[in-house]
Structures are given as structure tokens and as C-alpha cells.
Enzyme design. Sequence first.
Site, PDB file in Angstrom:
ATOM      1  N   HIS A 237       1.751   4.388  -2.922  1.00  0.00           N
ATOM      2  CA  HIS A 237       1.763   5.841  -2.715  1.00  0.00           C
ATOM      3  C   HIS A 237       3.030   6.448  -3.299  1.00  0.00           C
ATOM      4  CE1 HIS A 237      -1.814   6.574  -0.506  1.00  0.00           C
ATOM      5  NE2 HIS A 237      -1.462   5.954   0.603  1.00  0.00           N
TER       6      HIS A 237
ATOM      7  N   HIS B  89       0.843  -1.200   0.000  1.00  0.00           N
ATOM      8  CA  HIS B  89       0.000   0.000   0.000  1.00  0.00           C
ATOM      9  C   HIS B  89       0.880   1.253   0.000  1.00  0.00           C
ATOM     10  CE1 HIS B  89      -3.399   2.584   1.537  1.00  0.00           C
ATOM     11  NE2 HIS B  89      -2.368   3.234   2.064  1.00  0.00           N
ATOM     12  N   GLU B  90       1.876   1.276   0.875  1.00  0.00           N
ATOM     13  CA  GLU B  90       2.750   2.454   0.974  1.00  0.00           C
ATOM     14  C   GLU B  90       3.596   2.630  -0.284  1.00  0.00           C
ATOM     15  OE1 GLU B  90       2.271   4.609   3.123  1.00  0.00           O
ATOM     16  OE2 GLU B  90       1.022   3.431   4.458  1.00  0.00           O
TER      17      GLU B  90
ATOM     18  N   GLU C 162      -6.442   6.815  -0.884  1.00  0.00           N
ATOM     19  CA  GLU C 162      -6.294   5.626  -0.044  1.00  0.00           C
ATOM     20  C   GLU C 162      -6.907   4.399  -0.727  1.00  0.00           C
ATOM     21  OE1 GLU C 162      -4.481   5.333   2.658  1.00  0.00           O
ATOM     22  OE2 GLU C 162      -3.946   7.425   2.354  1.00  0.00           O
TER      23      GLU C 162
END
Lengths: 323, 193
Positions: A158, A154-155, A238
Site C-alpha cells: 500500500h 501487504h501494508e 486490497e
Amino acid sequence: MTPLNLYDQQRRNLRRTTMLLVGFIGFLAFLGIGADVFLYWSGASPGIPVATIGALCLGGFSAWWSLKGGDKAILESTHATPIDLSDPKQRALDNVVEEMAIASGMPKPAIYVVPDPDPNAFATGTGPERSSLAVTRGLLDSLNREELQGVVSHEMSHVKNYDVRVMTVVAALVGSVLLISDWGRRGLWWGGGRRDDRENRGGSGPMMLILFVLWVISLILAPLIAQLVAMAVSREREYLADASGAELTRNPLALASALEKIDAAAAPTASIKQGVAHLCIEDPRGRSVNQSEGAFANLFATHPPIAKRIALLKEMAYQTLSK
Amino acid sequence: MAAFGGCLLVLIGVAVVVALWAVFRYNNLVSLKNQVANAWKQIDVQLKRRHDLIPNLIASVKGEMQFEQDTLEKVIQARNSAVAARGVADSAEKENQLTQTLSRLFALAENYPTLKANENVRGLMEELTSTENKIGFARQFYNDLATRFNTAQQIFPDNLIAQAFKFQTVELFEITAPAEREVPAVDLNIRPK
């Protein structure tokens, strides 16, 4: 699964960074010009528009600085320390990050650990060439390897789609708007007392008055507006980072179960300050706004409701299975 | 005469645009081809790392796992034949066998609590698990890039460039474990028996 085009998202993010910078600097200029007009009006103007120049310099400087060293400042504010490979859990984290770097074809980011018992994680930097990833000690202790992989993916998403750049710049600019409006309001308070002895200068027609009222209103609302922008920018990405993270691991359920665990530890992440909230995988303030839905909650949350994110990830897993 | 000159200008203009387009598409294909080659090398790096880690792991678990000599032998054999494998297809097959024997070893190791308590063994296990994952993700990344490269060669009109310069589509990794490949038997009675 809706097909996501990472490259479109990257381009959109780079364009958005520019737009945000221009928008914020315009807003700063507006605050500055208003202050100068007010100074002129009250007879205290030194002849050059000091406030405008000051506001623009501060805005320009903080934007430049956020791109140069914003990531380091954010990491320092959370007391993050570089990863220690002699600890088996951090060793595993290092491996997981390397796995995700391979899966996404990106250089491996610098890894930090935040000494905080509450599980949380964030990424910062200016893009794939320069990025840092930080997780809390609590995250390492409470997640298993697969869940950790989900959070890291997930990070890394980003980082890959330049969310980190937008968010780091927004963090710095929101900070400078807060600072300027604070000064401005103080000046207004302080200057207000002397307004009696000002002489009426020629420029104060009804038009001026309207502009002045607008300026005072925006000065009062500035912190709120700046934070609303930061929150709105943060929320929608998100979902996207969840989806593209799952695309990397091909394991949406692991991220869903990680989010469940992070959610269950309801305590706020003490070491993560408000200014970094929008960077985290889950709101570190542990507020209830992020859990509820509705227009009002939507306006003030930096993160979408976690139940909705988990539901979407599970749906993704179901679709993969039934294919 | 003027009309002729105009036509000529238009023709030259069209030719320049087409040439520019061809150069652009050709460069795109070359860049994709190199990315695919690089992704392939990344898989090799991870495979090499796995080959290097296995002897260490075997050496440190040998004492505890005396009763599993058979499994240990198989892992070593699979590792050696994977190292010796030549060619893509052969290497893929041998590496898959190695993956299977390794996962059997990992499952067996669960029965030895003393092994799991040993920090050295745990560290090696973590490294091997991670290397297994890295191999998987490196293949996934290779497949993603290879798919883009192949698609770029097949879509019209880029396929004209690809054919003119003899670009070749590349093969993707496939699941070779028979259990994973098995397709659920669905008989819709469409085909004649």
C-alpha cells in the site's frame, strides 16, 4: 499469476489523487454555490459568496492538511504508540518490517502499535518517503512470524504504490464533505422557517428551482456519495496489495492464513474509528457486509469478501507450486 | 535548393531525436547499473551482520549444548571460512554452507527447552532468523534489479547502446543447495537414449 506493473499502478495512483482532489473540491464548490444562491434567494446574502469561499477554503485546507499531517492525526486517533524494542514481540515486528523494506527496496517506515486486542493493521503516510505502519497488539499476539510478514508485506505494498496517499487524502476530504453537508442541512432547517417573509427576487425561474432541488438532494446525499467514493477506491486495491505483498514474500499462504486468523477474531477493533476503516487490512467494524458478495454488498464494503481474498492467495500459491 | 534545405532540416531533426534517445537510454542503463551495485552492497551489509552475530550466539548456547560440540564447531568453521572468502562465487558457496550449518543448529536447539526459555538466546535467535531472511530478501531484490538491468541491455534497440558502451550483464544468485536444485525426473522420451 497476472503480471502486475507496480510502476503503472504508482502513476495511476498519483493521477488519481489529483483527480479525487479536483472532484471533491468541485463537489464542495457546488455545495457552497448552492448555499450562496439559497442565501441570495432568501434575502440574507451579505453581497459576497461567503458559503462558496468558506467551502473551498475548508476543502483546500483539509486537502493540504491531510498531506501535511493527516498520517499523524490518523495515528493519534487510534492511540497508537511508537514501537518499543525492549518487548521481544515488537522487536520481531521491527525485524519483519526491515526485512520487507529490504525486499521492496524502500526506506523503512515508522512503526506503531495500537493497544487493541483485536488483530488488525494499517498503513498511512504520503508514499515511500514518508510512511507509518501500525499493527494492533492483538495482531502481534495471534500471528506467527511468517503470517506477520504476510500482513506487513501487504501494508508495505500500500505504501509503495502510493495507495496510502490516495487513502489519506480521501479520509480528510470525506471528513470535510460530511462537515459541510451537516452545516448546510442545519442551515436549511434553520433558514426554512424564515422563508415566508422572503420577497421573490428576480432570479428564481424554473431553472433556478431545478438547480435548487438538485442542490438540496446532493446536500442530503453528500455524506453517502463521499463514503461510497472512499469505499470504491479502497476495495479494488486490497486485492492488488495482497498480490504484490505475496510477490515480496513469495509466500502467499502465510498471508492467507493470517487473513483467516484475523477473520476468525470477529470482534470489531474498538480503537479504530470509522474514518480509518478503509486503511485497514480488514474492516475494523467487524461488519457482515464485507463477507457477502453481490452488487449491494459490494457498494457498501470497504474491503472485498475475505473468503475471496484467501481463495485468490491460495490459487497463487498453487500456481507457484505447479510451475 | 529549397528541397535540399528541407531534406537537411529533416536529417538534422532525425539526428537530434536519435541522439536524445541514445542519451536517455544510456542514462537509464547507468541508473540501473548503480541500483544493481547498491543492491549488491545491501547483501554484504546483511552478511556482515550475520558474521557478527554468530560468535555471540555460540557463546550463549555453548554451555547448554555441550553434546552438540560437533555442530557448534562446524558453524564456527563455516563462519570463519565465509569471512575469509574472496570473490563472488567463493563467497556465495561459503555463505550457503554457513546457512546450512546454521539451520542444523536451529533445528537442534529445538530439543533444548531451557535454551528456548532463555531470553538472551531467544533474542539472538530472532536476530539471526531475521538476518537470514534479510539476506534472502536482499538477494531477491538484487535478482529483480539485475534481471531488469540485463533485460534492458538485451532488448532491441537498447542493446546497440549497451554494446557501444560495453555494458556487461550481471550474474544472478542461484539456489545452490543440491536438494533444492533437483529437477523432478520427467522422461518424455523425446531425446534418443
